[in-house]
Structure formats: C-alpha cells, structure tokens
Design a protein around this motif. Structure first.
Motif, short mmCIF file in Angstrom:
data_model
loop_
_atom_site.label_atom_id
_atom_site.label_comp_id
_atom_site.label_asym_id
_atom_site.label_seq_id
_atom_site.Cartn_x
_atom_site.Cartn_y
_atom_site.Cartn_z
N GLU A 200 0.83 -1.21 0.00
CA GLU A 200 0.00 0.00 0.00
C GLU A 200 0.87 1.26 0.00
O GLU A 200 0.61 2.22 -0.71
CB GLU A 200 -0.91 -0.02 1.24
CG GLU A 200 -1.92 1.10 1.30
CD GLU A 200 -2.92 1.06 0.17
OE1 GLU A 200 -3.50 2.10 -0.13
OE2 GLU A 200 -3.08 -0.03 -0.46
N ARG A 202 3.91 1.44 -1.12
CA ARG A 202 4.55 1.54 -2.44
C ARG A 202 3.57 2.14 -3.46
O ARG A 202 3.92 3.00 -4.26
CB ARG A 202 5.00 0.14 -2.87
CG ARG A 202 6.06 0.16 -3.96
CD ARG A 202 6.82 -1.15 -4.08
NE ARG A 202 5.96 -2.32 -4.02
CZ ARG A 202 6.00 -3.24 -3.09
NH1 ARG A 202 6.88 -3.14 -2.12
NH2 ARG A 202 5.19 -4.28 -3.09
N ARG A 203 2.32 1.67 -3.36
CA ARG A 203 1.30 2.14 -4.30
C ARG A 203 1.05 3.64 -4.12
O ARG A 203 0.98 4.41 -5.08
CB ARG A 203 -0.01 1.37 -4.07
CG ARG A 203 -1.03 1.52 -5.18
CD ARG A 203 -2.30 0.77 -4.83
NE ARG A 203 -3.00 1.36 -3.70
CZ ARG A 203 -3.71 2.48 -3.75
NH1 ARG A 203 -3.82 3.12 -4.88
NH2 ARG A 203 -4.29 2.96 -2.67
N GLN A 204 0.96 4.04 -2.83
CA GLN A 204 0.70 5.45 -2.56
C GLN A 204 1.88 6.32 -2.99
O GLN A 204 1.71 7.43 -3.49
CB GLN A 204 0.40 5.66 -1.08
CG GLN A 204 -0.96 5.09 -0.70
CD GLN A 204 -1.35 5.39 0.73
OE1 GLN A 204 -0.63 6.09 1.41
NE2 GLN A 204 -2.46 4.84 1.17
N GLN A 206 3.93 5.60 -5.41
CA GLN A 206 3.89 5.66 -6.86
C GLN A 206 2.85 6.68 -7.32
O GLN A 206 3.08 7.47 -8.23
CB GLN A 206 3.54 4.25 -7.40
CG GLN A 206 3.63 4.12 -8.92
CD GLN A 206 5.04 4.38 -9.44
OE1 GLN A 206 6.01 4.06 -8.76
NE2 GLN A 206 5.14 4.99 -10.60
#
Lengths: 556, 161
Positions: A200, A202-204, A206
C-alpha cells in the motif's frame, strides 16, 4: 484513498487486538496447566504410599524382633511403630491426600481394611508385653493379609499418578501446541499485514510520484500558456500603438468633422483594445507565485500619484471624476509591491467606473495596524439593470460559463489580492442616499521613515539657499547649527583655505560621510564627488547618492 | 500399720511415675559449630510449654479445614538454646525423616512447634508429639511443595548449625 487508509487502520487495529487476546488466552491455558501440575505434586500420593509401606514393614519387623535376644525390641518400640503406622494410614483420610483418595475409590479399600485391622488389633498391641513372642506372632499373622494388598495399593497409586501426570503433560502439550499455532497464525497475519502495508505504501508513493509528474506537466503547460499570452499581448499592443499613432496623425491632417469623429471612435476602440490587452497580460500573470512579489519602500502619496496618472485617460474617456484621499503616518513608509497594488486598484476602479453608472468615485487609501486599505466610495443603485456590484467578489456558479470581458478586471484584482494575502469586501447601500463601498485590505509591513541628513558649508548664503532648494526632498533633512547626530552628506563650497579647513574639520566629525565639492576643488583628494557651478540639480542629487542612501537606509 | 505402709508405697510410686511422665524428654536440641563446644539441650513437654504458647490457625495439605495449633514459636526455642547465630536447622522425625530449613524462616514467619491441635494433645498417631507448622493461610507464598516438605511431624530432634 481515505477508505483504504481506514481499512488498513481497522485491519491493523484488529490484528493487534486479536494478537493480544490470543496471547492472553494462551497464557491463561498454559498457566492453568502449570497450576494443575503444581497441585498434583502438592501432596504426592506415591510418596505417602511409600511411607505407609515402609512403616508397615517396620511395624512387622518390630513384631518379629520382639523377644529376640540379640536384636530384640521391647513392647514399647512395637507400640511406637504401631502408632506411626496408624499416623500414615490417617494421611490417606485427611487433607489433600484424603481428597485425592475420594477420586480413587478402587484403591481406598486397602486403606480401609488396614484401618479396620489397626482398630481391631489395638488392644492386643497395647497389651503386648516384652518377650511376648506368642502375642507378637498372632499379631504378625493378623496383619499378614495386608502384605499383598498394600503392594497392590502402592502399584495402583503409582499407576494412577503416572496416568494423571501423563494427562497433565498431554494437556500442557496441547496447550503449548495451541499456543504455537496461535502464535504462528498471529505471526503470519502480522507478516501478511506488513506485506499489505508495504504494498500500500509503495502504491501510494507511486501515486504521489505520478501526481507530482502530472502537476509539473500542468505547471509547464500553464507556464507555456502564460508565456504565449504575454507574448501575444505584447505583440498585439505594439501594432495597436502604431494604429493609435496613425489615427492621431490622420486626425491632425483632416478638416472634415465627420471624418474626425470617425477617427475619434477608431482611437477609442484602439485604446479599449489596448486596455483589454493589458488586462490579458495581467490575467496571464495571475498564476505568478507569491515570491514574485517585491518589497520596495513607498509612500501612499506616491501610490496615489501613480494610480491617478494610470486612471487619467480612462477618467477622461469615460467622463468619471476620481477623487483621492490618503491618510497615513507621515513618519511611516510601507514595504510592498507598489506596482501590483496599483494594478489591483486600477482594475477595480475601471470596473466600477465602467459598470456602476456613477459619475464619480472617491478613493480613500490608508495604512494602519499592518494593513493597507483602499475604499472605493461611489453612488450605486441596487436595482439598476442586470449588472450587480457583487460581481466584484466573483461570478456566481451560473455566471462562470458566461465569463465576460467585464469580469476580467475584478478577476485579476481578486487574483492579485489573494496572492498578496489580502481580501476584498463589499458594503452595499442600506438606504437610498447611501453610497456603496468596495474595500480592499492587504497586509503590508511598514517602517519608520529614514532621513538623509545633509550639511551644507558655503561662504555665500545665496549659494547655500540654492543648494538647499536643489536637494529639497521628503526624506532629506538639513543640518541646523548645533544639531547633534550623524550626517550622511557634506556639501562644501570650494576655494581658498576655507575648502581645506572645512573638509579637515568635518571629516574628523563625520568620518563616514560623503563629501561633495561645490565648484572646482583645489585639492580633489578631499572630496568624494564634485558639482560644477552653476548647480545642476539632477547631477547634485546623483552625486550625493541621495536615492541610493535612502534605499539602503530603508532596507536596513 | 502394714496397710499404711503399703498405701504410702503406692502413693510414692504414683508420684514418682507422674513426675517421670512429666519430665520425659520429647525433644533434643543440639547447637553445633558456633565456635564453642556442641551444646545439647533436652526439652520435656512442660519445658516446651514454658517457652510460651501461641495459637496459630491455619490450613495445610495434611489437615481438613483450618484447625488451630498451639505451641511455642520455633524462634523462641532457638533463643532458649542460644542458637540465634545459626543459619540452618536440621530437623529429625521419629521415623528418621530429615529436613533442613534455613533459620531465617523462623524470623520471617511465626513457625510453631505444635504440641496440640484444636486443644487436643498431639499423639504419635496424630503426627505428634511435635508438628512443625507454618502459617500458610496468612502467607500465600508458602503454599508450595518446598514448604510442605518442611511441615515435619513426629519431630524428636533439632540440630542447629
């Protein structure tokens, strides 16, 4: 995004709670098992039954040895052994051992039988006399039947204890196993959660990178658009000025009134086009960041003069009378972006003058408590036509789609005002004879006015008066006889001994001052600059660096 | 005259028997390795009673309920034989059971040499004549097998070192 964060938070919280509950329950199970084992070993029946068997054998041995000539015992010893044996039997009838025996009724028969024999044979034991081998033999036989029973009893006790011990160990092992599984599960869930958190995050991250790229692209596009608008408005204004010039020339050479009227209209249209281009240029610079603002010292009077000159063509064209009124502390100088302030006020003034159907606007400007305030006071009919004064504060959502030329001026004013951290407000008339007031309020710093002190030393009082007149400026103070304090500029008339004596004397008093020679000096080394006679005002001011000194003093 | 002599003899024998009974030693206490010669003191029931009696009401794993035990405190016995500087007490039972107890136990707790239980004199059959009792009901930390083992009954001898 918020929903995901809440879910993550909820899952994290739930995992922590479950882990704590699991640990507590598991700890409770293990503790209960350990307590069972402790209670089990609190009174060890195996030990008690061993004691019983030993004391039983000792009693039997004492019966055999009664009357033995070499290793004999007396009847008192037999009685003592009998009493001790009795006490060991009682161990299984009271206390923890007694309670445990209640749960092992199949083993209790041997103890009950021995108790019966003890009670039955007690008179014979107490009546036993020393060397009474016959009595001892009878007693020996009477107890003989318990040999096998006590052996089986002891075996039974041992077996039962082993089984119970095994059960407790199994329970402990089961609890331990459950604890291991639960702990393993908690670890797995925690690891899964950590992995989820990492993914999560990493996604945020990105998403944040993508957002920043998009933002940068948007800024670049905006900058390109701004640059294009600025360039175009500049490029359009140049030919427009050419057109205005040509119109003026054409008007000068025509005697035809009708043609002159047409040329006037063409000139007006051109000027309006020029104003419109100026507005577009200002609108394009709206997205300028706050750091673009400059902080220069200025006075309200200067601002007023600047605005008056800016509005003059508009006032003549629209036939509107602008009156100005300023109020401020004479010793204060404001620090701010004077050009940007005059742009705001100019846009508002033109907008109000053009749309409010008034023939006069009073502009009151003041500075107090850290705020610059400009009030546009004018007559306004609340029911006059479609135009509404509240457009100053921005168009309504219905009006945004029809963003007209009229709205451009106040939009620019609002944008610049926000950039400067200020506010616009509106006071509509409450009665028929009252005026409307638009108020601009902008936070500005101010500081005490700094003066440049000038000392003039001449032999001729007329020359001194001319010099004073040339240097007379708001921020210039002239030295008066007897004044204390520092002097920034010393102007000395040249010639003869007066020049040297004066310079040497005053240089000692004002070592940092600038010495200006008034005339051709005999010794140029005594001066920092010189002004030839007759006095050139601009040259004198420039030589004295009064503007520069003023600036540095204000900045300092 | 002969009858009188026989009655007098019987009375004398009875008194002698009673005196011997009262003075019978039920506990031997030996103080060792205190820098002086070993000192042995013998106590009859009466002499133990003379040390002062306290009543201790407590449960333990070997009785039902919470009976009251009466007898002198162990620390008073140690004082009586000048064994205050000893650190270990070795206690022997009638059946040769031995237990070693650190003497600070007797300072930390009111350990009683019980001579009677609920007012009834302890016989051999009732774990007497002397049963060492710890105040287990007043001190939960004593509910442990290591203290259970110190509840020595049918006590006959004490060695203090």
């Amino acid at each position: 995004m918020n929903g995901t964060q809440n879910s993550v938070r909820t899952i994290g919280f739930a995992t922590i709670v479950v882990t704590i509950l699991t640990a507590a329950v598991s700890f409770g199970f293990v503790r209960a098992s350990l307590n069972d084992i402790r209670v089990h070993w609190q009174e060890n029946l195996v030990w008690a039954s061993s004691q019983l068997e030993i004391e039983y054998l000792r009693f039997r041995e004492s019966l055999v040895r009664l009357g033995d000539e070499r290793n004999g015992v007396d009847s008192a010893e037999v009685n003592r052994r009998f009493e001790i044996l009795w006490s060991r039997v009682k161990l299984f009838q009271t206390g923890v051992a007694g309670q445990k025996m209640e749960s092992r009724p199949h083993l209790g028969a041997a103890i009950a039988a021995l108790q019966v024999t003890l009670e039955k044979q007690e008179p014979r034991v107490t009546g036993l006399r020393d060397n009474d081998e016959t009595g001892a033999s009878i007693l020996f036989e009477a107890f003989a039947k318990h040999d096998q029973e006590l052996y089986q009893f002891h075996r039974g006790i041992m077996q039962a204890e082993v089984e119970i011990g095994a059960g407790l160990r199994d329970a402990l092992y089961a609890n331990h196993l459950a604890l291991t599984w639960l702990a393993g599960g908690a670890v797995l869930v925690t690891l899964a959660l950590l992995a989820f958190f990492a993914a999560e995050t990493r996604r945020q991250r990105q998403a944040a990178i993508e957002n920043s790229i998009l933002l940068e692209q948007a800024r670049t596009a905006t900058r390109a658009k701004t640059a294009f608008l600025s360039m175009m408005s500049h490029d359009l204004r140049t030919p427009m000025n050419g057109i205005l010039g040509m119109i003026a020339l054409a008007k000068r050479h025509t005697a035809d009134l009708r043609q002159a009227e047409h040329l006037d209209q063409a000139a007006d249209a051109s000027r309006q086009m020029n104003d419109l281009l100026s507005d577009i240029l200002d609108f394009a610079s709206l997205d300028a960041i706050v750091s673009d603002l400059v902080a220069e010292p200025f006075e309200l009077v200067q601002l007023q003069q600047h605005i008056r000159s800016e509005l003059e063509p508009f006032a003549q064209r629209e036939d509107i009378n602008f009156t100005f009124n300023t109020t401020s502390d004479a010793d204060q100088v404001m620090l701010g972006d004077k050009r940007r302030l005059s742009q705001i006020i100019g846009h508002l003034a033109r907008f109000l003058g053009r749309n409010s159907a008034t023939d006069g606007v009073e502009l009151r400007m003041s500075y107090a408590a850290g705020f610059f305030r400009a009030e546009f006071d004018f007559h306004y009919e609340t029911e006059a036509g479609d135009w509404h004064l509240d457009l100053v504060l921005g168009p309504s959502s219905q009006e945004i789609s029809g963003f007209a030329n009229d709205a451009l001026g106040p939009a620019i004013a609002r944008g610049f005002t926000e950039n400067m951290g200020g506010t616009l407000s509106l006071h509509l008339p409450q009665a028929a004879r009252e005026n409307a007031v638009v108020v601009l309020s902008v936070p500005l710093k101010a500081q005490k006015r700094a003066y440049v002190r000038v000392r003039i030393e001449t032999q001729s009082s007329a020359l001194a008066a001319i010099c004073k007149s040339a240097l007379k400026m708001p921020h210039v103070q002239f030295y008066q006889h007897g004044d204390a304090g520092d002097v920034h500029t010393v102007v000395v008339e040249t010639g003869a001994q007066f020049e040297r004596d004066t310079c040497e004397r005053l240089r000692a008093v004002y070592p940092k001052a600038k010495f200006i020679a008034l005339g051709v000096p005999l010794d140029g080394a005594l001066f920092d600059g010189e002004i030839k006679l007759p006095i050139d005002v601009a040259a004198l001011r420039q030589a004295a660096f009064l503007e520069g000194i003023q600036g540095s003093l204000l900045q300092g | 005259m002969i009858l009188f002599s026989r009655v007098a003899l019987i009375i004398a024998l009875a008194v002698s028997f009673c005196t011997a009974s009262v003075a019978e030693t039920i506990l031997t206490v030996q103080v060792k390795n205190t820098g002086q010669a070993n000192k042995t003191t013998q106590f009859s029931r009466k002499e133990l009673l003379d040390l002062g009696q306290i009543t201790l009401t407590t449960a333990n794993d070997f009785v039902d309920g919470t009976p009251s035990f009466e007898g002198p405190l162990m620390r008073d016995l140690i004082s009586a034989v000048s064994g205050q500087h000893t650190t270990v007490a070795r206690l022997f039972a009638e059946n040769d059971y031995i237990v070693e107890i650190p003497t600070h136990d007797f300072l930390d707790y009111d350990v009683v040499l019980a001579l009677s239980q609920d007012g009834k004199r302890l016989s051999l059959r009732d774990m007497g004549p002397i049963w060492l009792i710890y105040p287990m009901s007043d001190h939960p930390e004593l509910a442990d097998p290591s203290y259970n083992n110190r509840l020595i009954w049918q006590l006959v001898r004490v060695e203090l070192e």
